[in-house]
Scaffold this motif. Structure first.
Motif, PDB file in Angstrom:
ATOM      1  N   ALA A  24      -7.304   9.076  -3.012  1.00 53.23           N
ATOM      2  CA  ALA A  24      -7.668   7.769  -2.463  1.00 53.23           C
ATOM      3  C   ALA A  24      -8.198   6.854  -3.565  1.00 53.23           C
ATOM      4  O   ALA A  24      -7.882   5.654  -3.603  1.00 53.23           O
TER       5      ALA A  24
ATOM      6  N   HIS B 265      -5.672  -2.247  -6.996  1.00 49.70           N
ATOM      7  CA  HIS B 265      -6.458  -3.295  -7.643  1.00 49.70           C
ATOM      8  C   HIS B 265      -5.731  -3.819  -8.881  1.00 49.70           C
ATOM      9  O   HIS B 265      -5.716  -5.024  -9.135  1.00 49.70           O
TER      10      HIS B 265
ATOM     11  N   ILE C 145       0.832  -1.201   0.000  1.00 55.30           N
ATOM     12  CA  ILE C 145       0.000   0.000   0.000  1.00 55.30           C
ATOM     13  C   ILE C 145       0.868   1.253   0.000  1.00 55.30           C
ATOM     14  O   ILE C 145       0.659   2.172  -0.790  1.00 55.30           O
TER      15      ILE C 145
ATOM     16  N   ILE D 213      -9.310   4.516   1.753  1.00 53.90           N
ATOM     17  CA  ILE D 213      -8.940   3.828   0.522  1.00 53.90           C
ATOM     18  C   ILE D 213      -9.711   2.510   0.538  1.00 53.90           C
ATOM     19  O   ILE D 213      -9.601   1.735   1.486  1.00 53.90           O
ATOM     20  N   LEU D 214     -10.505   2.263  -0.484  1.00 56.85           N
ATOM     21  CA  LEU D 214     -11.465   1.159  -0.468  1.00 56.85           C
ATOM     22  C   LEU D 214     -11.037  -0.001  -1.354  1.00 56.85           C
ATOM     23  O   LEU D 214     -10.388   0.200  -2.387  1.00 56.85           O
ATOM     24  N   ASP D 215     -11.421  -1.216  -0.946  1.00 56.98           N
ATOM     25  CA  ASP D 215     -11.219  -2.374  -1.813  1.00 56.98           C
ATOM     26  C   ASP D 215     -12.371  -2.433  -2.818  1.00 56.98           C
ATOM     27  O   ASP D 215     -13.289  -1.590  -2.772  1.00 56.98           O
TER      28      ASP D 215
ATOM     29  N   ALA E  34      -6.490   3.358  -4.845  1.00 61.63           N
ATOM     30  CA  ALA E  34      -7.284   2.131  -4.867  1.00 61.63           C
ATOM     31  C   ALA E  34      -7.214   1.463  -6.238  1.00 61.63           C
ATOM     32  O   ALA E  34      -7.047   0.237  -6.341  1.00 61.63           O
ATOM     33  N   GLU E  35      -7.317   2.251  -7.295  1.00 60.09           N
ATOM     34  CA  GLU E  35      -7.241   1.700  -8.650  1.00 60.09           C
ATOM     35  C   GLU E  35      -5.889   1.052  -8.907  1.00 60.09           C
ATOM     36  O   GLU E  35      -5.800  -0.031  -9.506  1.00 60.09           O
TER      37      GLU E  35
END
Length: 267
Positions: free
Chosen positions: A255, A263, A94, A219-221, A259-260
């Motif tokens: 954020a 992924h 991260i 920051i999201l999954d 995240a992108e």
């Protein structure tokens, strides 16, 4: 000695019956990662008997996971444990993915920006990014560990978590919050409610020091669950409402970009 033999030797040095106590002690020492922990503080923080703490610390020191400062007698996490941590970080990159984006964000905001991740009931700071400003607001540092929920980044993550999960974490950590000097539970709960309604972390009226405020985003999954948080702190009056809104928008954009990239890295 081979790496495998060395690992077996390290594992055998820590009896299975002591593993839980070792984890408790390592977390307690990590909470004072800069100054180190005294035996008196470890007894108070863990509620373990002093002879037990002595025994487990000796085991941890024998495998290099804990070190004792000979000048002041304080216990610190050892370099061997740090090496394991860096190995884990390389598997969950991260900070490496976020570094450039957050460095640029701090410069554009002219504010210090922090990156934190959750570890059980704790938050661990894994990145601090300073701007060019001569006034650096915020006292966090990389490696700082504390109860989850007490930073702008935490509130940003709370804002994207199920409410029952948030309530559970707050309930379990509340006694730890109260041990922080100046903690204001009423103000904290107002910030929790405001953050949940806004979908971002609004860090206001939490501590006795009323000179600063903070903002946090998650920051999201891919499922929309927070895996890390970005936070910043600023002096009251520095930002008007438009500037505050602009700051949040920039943080949310960054954020999303992080995240992108995460992924894409894991795909």
């Amino acid at each position: 000695m081979t790496d495998e033999a060395s690992s077996q030797k390290d594992a055998s040095a820590l009896p299975a019956g002591s593993l839980h106590r070792a984890v408790i002690l390592l977390n307690a020492i990590a909470a004072d990662s800069r100054r180190g922990s005294t035996m008196t503080k470890l007894v108070a923080r863990t509620s373990l008997p002093r002879p037990t703490i002595h025994r487990v610390l000796n085991q941890l020191m024998s495998i290099g996971w804990v070190e004792r400062d000979e000048t002041n007698g304080r216990f610190n996490l050892g370099f061997d444990l740090a090496a394991l941590g860096y190995s884990a970080m390389s598997r969950h990159p991260i900070e490496r993915v976020a570094h450039t984006e957050l460095s640029q964000l701090s410069m554009s905001l002219y504010q210090t920006v922090y990156l934190g991740v959750r570890s059980g009931l704790d938050m661990v700071c894994i990145g601090r990014y300073d701007s060019g400003s001569q006034i650096q607001v915020g006292k966090g540092w990389v490696g700082m560990r504390g109860p989850f929920g007490m930073t702008p980044a935490c509130l940003g993550m709370f804002a994207c978590m199920p409410r029952d999960e948030v309530d559970g974490i707050v309930r379990k950590n509340l006694s730890r919050y109260h041990r922080i000097e100046g903690f204001d539970e009423a103000g904290y709960r107002r910030s929790l409610t405001a953050s949940a309604e806004a979908g971002v972390g609004l860090y206001d009226n939490i501590l006795l020091d009323r000179t600063t405020c903070g903002l946090g985003v998650a920051i999201l999954d891919p499922s929309g669950y927070p895996i890390a948080g970005i936070g910043t702190v600023y002096i009251n009056g520095w930002l008007d409402e438009n500037q505050r809104r602009d700051c949040l928008e920039r943080m949310q954009q960054v954020a999303g970009t992080i995240a992108e990239k995460l992924h894409a890295t894991s795909a």
